[in-house]
Design an enzyme around this catalytic site. Structure first.
Site, PDB file in Angstrom:
ATOM      1  N   GLU A  29     107.949  -3.660  82.924  1.00  0.00           N
ATOM      2  CA  GLU A  29     107.464  -4.789  82.976  1.00  0.00           C
ATOM      3  C   GLU A  29     107.283  -5.439  84.585  1.00  0.00           C
ATOM      4  O   GLU A  29     107.391  -4.823  85.323  1.00  0.00           O
ATOM      5  CB  GLU A  29     108.442  -5.866  82.353  1.00  0.00           C
ATOM      6  N   CYS A  84     102.539  -0.827  78.885  1.00  0.00           N
ATOM      7  CA  CYS A  84     103.097  -0.667  77.469  1.00  0.00           C
ATOM      8  C   CYS A  84     103.540   0.736  77.580  1.00  0.00           C
ATOM      9  O   CYS A  84     102.862   1.794  78.190  1.00  0.00           O
ATOM     10  CB  CYS A  84     102.136  -0.761  76.574  1.00  0.00           C
ATOM     11  N   GLU A 133     103.279   3.109  75.344  1.00  0.00           N
ATOM     12  CA  GLU A 133     101.909   4.126  74.768  1.00  0.00           C
ATOM     13  C   GLU A 133     101.175   4.310  75.952  1.00  0.00           C
ATOM     14  O   GLU A 133     100.657   5.783  76.029  1.00  0.00           O
ATOM     15  CB  GLU A 133     101.245   3.564  73.571  1.00  0.00           C
ATOM     16  N   CYS A 189      96.820  -1.151  73.268  1.00  0.00           N
ATOM     17  CA  CYS A 189      97.194   0.423  73.139  1.00  0.00           C
ATOM     18  C   CYS A 189      96.412   1.159  71.961  1.00  0.00           C
ATOM     19  O   CYS A 189      95.952   2.062  72.011  1.00  0.00           O
ATOM     20  CB  CYS A 189      98.650   0.505  72.963  1.00  0.00           C
TER      21      CYS A 189
END
Length: 120
Positions: free
Chosen positions: A72, A81, A83, A117
């Site tokens: 973050e 993210c 992924e 994603c």
């Protein structure tokens, strides 16, 4: 073309795990490794704002695993993210064909990958 809906699978359901492995040509060992790696990756998440830990693991068609965790930033949309971290690692290492993706969160039911994603 209909929208893609990711399959949410609980590793606690042996019948679902077996049928998923068969459908996607994964061995039980590969599934177990994906599961273990995404759970371990979740522990490395940097999420001081949302406290929403996510870990991911992908396996390439060559059988190589890549892990990622969410990272973050104070500017919410700038975070990355789990992924996308895992996919980015795979791509930068020359693995552009992915066979399976596993994602771990702390919520139940499990969260699915976000729209960005899924696009990736």
């Amino acid at each position: 073309m209909p929208p893609f809906t990711p399959q949410v699978l609980s590793s606690a359901d042996p019948a679902a795990v077996e049928s998923t492995c068969e459908e996607y040509s994964l061995t039980a060992a590969e599934f177990k490794e994906l599961h273990s790696r995404c759970v371990d990756a979740k522990a490395t998440a940097y999420c001081p704002y949302s406290k929403f830990r996510v870990g991911a693991s992908v396996i390439s068609v060559d059988g190589v695993f890549f892990n990622g965790a969410n990272v973050e930033n104070a500017s919410y949309p700038v975070g990355t993210c789990a992924e996308r971290v895992a996919f980015g690692k795979a791509v930068t290492e020359g693995h552009r064909k992915i066979r399976a993706v596993a994602v771990a969160t702390d919520v139940s039911p499990p969260a699915t990958p976000c729209g960005m994603c899924r696009q990736l």
